[in-house]
Enzyme design. Structure first.
Site, PDB file in Angstrom:
ATOM      1  N   LYS A 187       0.836  -1.198   0.000  1.00  0.00           N
ATOM      2  CA  LYS A 187       0.000   0.000   0.000  1.00  0.00           C
ATOM      3  C   LYS A 187       0.871   1.248   0.000  1.00  0.00           C
ATOM      4  O   LYS A 187       1.728   1.418   0.853  1.00  0.00           O
ATOM      5  CB  LYS A 187      -0.929   0.043   1.217  1.00  0.00           C
ATOM      6  CG  LYS A 187      -2.003   1.148   1.090  1.00  0.00           C
ATOM      7  CD  LYS A 187      -2.662   1.494   2.386  1.00  0.00           C
ATOM      8  CE  LYS A 187      -1.929   2.558   3.163  1.00  0.00           C
ATOM      9  NZ  LYS A 187      -1.946   3.906   2.516  1.00  0.00           N
ATOM     10  N   GLU A 232       9.486   0.585  11.020  1.00  0.00           N
ATOM     11  CA  GLU A 232      10.495   1.646  10.959  1.00  0.00           C
ATOM     12  C   GLU A 232       9.732   2.939  11.198  1.00  0.00           C
ATOM     13  O   GLU A 232       8.962   3.386  10.346  1.00  0.00           O
ATOM     14  CB  GLU A 232      11.205   1.639   9.608  1.00  0.00           C
ATOM     15  CG  GLU A 232      12.511   2.418   9.620  1.00  0.00           C
ATOM     16  CD  GLU A 232      12.340   3.852   9.190  1.00  0.00           C
ATOM     17  OE1 GLU A 232      12.266   4.719  10.095  1.00  0.00           O
ATOM     18  OE2 GLU A 232      12.283   4.119   7.979  1.00  0.00           O
ATOM     19  N   CYS A 237      12.779  10.722   8.740  1.00  0.00           N
ATOM     20  CA  CYS A 237      12.596  10.122  10.063  1.00  0.00           C
ATOM     21  C   CYS A 237      13.855  10.176  10.910  1.00  0.00           C
ATOM     22  O   CYS A 237      13.788  10.238  12.134  1.00  0.00           O
ATOM     23  CB  CYS A 237      12.110   8.685   9.924  1.00  0.00           C
ATOM     24  SG  CYS A 237      13.178   7.656   8.902  1.00  0.00           S
ATOM     25  N   GLU A 282       8.734  15.063  17.101  1.00  0.00           N
ATOM     26  CA  GLU A 282       9.178  15.012  15.708  1.00  0.00           C
ATOM     27  C   GLU A 282       8.437  16.060  14.886  1.00  0.00           C
ATOM     28  O   GLU A 282       7.229  15.953  14.680  1.00  0.00           O
ATOM     29  CB  GLU A 282       8.939  13.610  15.137  1.00  0.00           C
ATOM     30  CG  GLU A 282       9.568  13.376  13.784  1.00  0.00           C
ATOM     31  CD  GLU A 282       9.419  11.944  13.309  1.00  0.00           C
ATOM     32  OE1 GLU A 282      10.325  11.463  12.611  1.00  0.00           O
ATOM     33  OE2 GLU A 282       8.405  11.305  13.641  1.00  0.00           O
TER      34      GLU A 282
END
Length: 423
Positions: free
Chosen positions: A114, A190, A224, A321
């Site tokens: 996906k 991850e 990330c 983040e």
């Protein structure tokens, strides 16, 4: 299909991806907003390299013969795990496609992948090239859709044997829960990060500023493992801040299809507004806004390259983040202090260390609780280097030999021996 046949298909696919470099790069930039030169000159060549790397592994995956007590022949078989469900993010669509599809196909699995709803195009084009390379129908299936519908269905499906997800930590928790509630399929994750970039007292400040700038601002800050907590030793702090400000002011922001552009727009309005919210939070919490701090222009989701100094660990811009072009510069006095502060986070994806002293580098690399430590470099992503996080930055590793274990089952086969000549 034999391992050799899988290898040939992967190599042919890599050749086609290389041949269509410009089209893939254009789709990636059109979808994502990253500079076209970054897509064409860095990311598509990395994509090709990853598939050639895993093509090399296809015929080198094998079990072992194991000595056992008694008169038995024992062997292990490394079998494909089956149907691999894979969910990739929007920040590096094609590279994440390769990180997941490469090892899964090398091990002989089938895939339902996906794409992120923001960036569906490049993976569809790449999958088309795989079919041109001879991959049988039904082996690689790409689904475009939203997380709560298509993603949740994939994570919950009873006929999916393994799941791999890259994205936010909060969504990773949902994926893990759905996998557990269905058929307890194994999951590799991850996830997010808040990576420290540590500039030591002996650093060449000019080089450190440039590398720290790259570590944070690359890909519009939408990475990330971005070095989003820049820890600088107090003896070089003021000089570093001034030069980091000057470098941010020189950063070229604009139309990502134009030559020389370093920074394009953010992915969408939601991310754009989130970044501006964090910038306002930094100002309100008392950090010093050195430069930037607002949108750039009146059209598009462009954010000014932003630098904060006098940042404290408890501020949101140092804890959460941001996923945008916002550099937070913190001051430290000694190694013990910076190790404790760098590790005081729920994340553990990566870290950068900038020093001329090998003892300092060794001390930091062993003390930092992260999956990757880059010493005097950053964002070095060779196909053979494993990548993944500690703590809430994920579980399992991608790339390199380690990723193959995600897509294999190990079966032990035990057979009695009759009058063996040796044991």
């Amino acid at each position: 299909m034999t391992a050799y046949e899988r290898q040939r298909i992967l190599l042919r696919a890599a050749d086609l991806l290389e041949k269509h470099n410009d089209e893939l790069a254009a789709l990636e930039t059109w979808d994502n907003g990253k500079p076209y030169e970054q897509s064409a000159q860095i990311e598509i060549p990395m994509l090709v390299r990853l598939f050639r790397y895993y093509a090399g592994w296809a015929d080198k995956i094998h079990g072992m013969t194991v000595p056992a007590d008694g008169q038995y022949h024992v062997q292990t078989l490394h079998e494909p795990i089956g149907v691999a469900g894979q969910i990739i993010p929007w920040n590096f669509p094609l590279l994440m496609f390769a990180w997941k599809v490469g090892p899964a196909l090398a091990c002989g699995n089938t895939i339902v992948l996906k794409t992120a709803e923001q960036t569906p195009l490049s993976a569809l084009y790449a999958a088309k090239l795989f079919h041109e390379a001879g991959l049988p129908e039904g082996v690689l299936n790409v689904v475009s859709g939203f997380g709560p519908t298509a993603g949740a269905a994939l994570a919950s499906h009873m006929d999916v044997d393994k799941l791999a997800f890259t994205g936010s930590t909060d969504t990773g928790k949902v994926v893990l829960e759905l996998a557990a509630r269905s058929n307890l399929k194994p999951v590799t994750l991850e996830l997010g990060g808040k990576s420290p970039f540590i500039v030591c007292e002996d650093a060449d400040v000019d080089q450190a500023v440039e590398l720290a700038h790259f570590a944070l601002f690359f890909n519009q800050g939408q990475c990330c493992c971005a070095g989003s907590r820049t820890y600088v030793h107090e003896h070089v702090y003021d000089e570093f801040v001034e030069k980091a400000k000057a470098r941010a002011l020189k950063r070229i922001v604009g139309d990502p299809f134009k030559s020389g552009i370093e920074q394009g727009p953010q992915i969408d309005s939601e991310q754009f507004e989130k970044i501006l919210k964090y910038i306002r939070s930094g100002v309100q919490s008392g950090a010093t806004l050195e430069t930037g701090g607002d949108r750039l222009g009146s059209k598009g989701f462009y954010v000014q390259p932003t630098v904060f100094s006098n940042v404290e660990d408890g501020m949101l811009i140092a804890k959460e983040e941001i996923f945008g072009p916002v550099q937070s510069i913190l001051k430290f006095k000694d190694l013990d202090e910076v190790i404790e502060r760098a590790n005081n986070t729920r994340y553990g994806l990566a870290a950068g260390v900038f020093t001329k002293n090998i003892d300092t580098a060794n001390t930091l690399t062993r003390a930092l609780r992260v999956g990757t430590v880059w010493v005097n470099c950053f964002d070095t992503f060779d196909a053979a280097i494993p990548f993944g996080g500690y703590k809430m930055s994920g579980q399992g590793r991608e790339k390199g030999e380690y990723s193959l274990k995600n897509y294999l089952q190990v079966k032990a086969v035990v057979t009695p021996l009759k009058n063996p000549a040796w044991l």
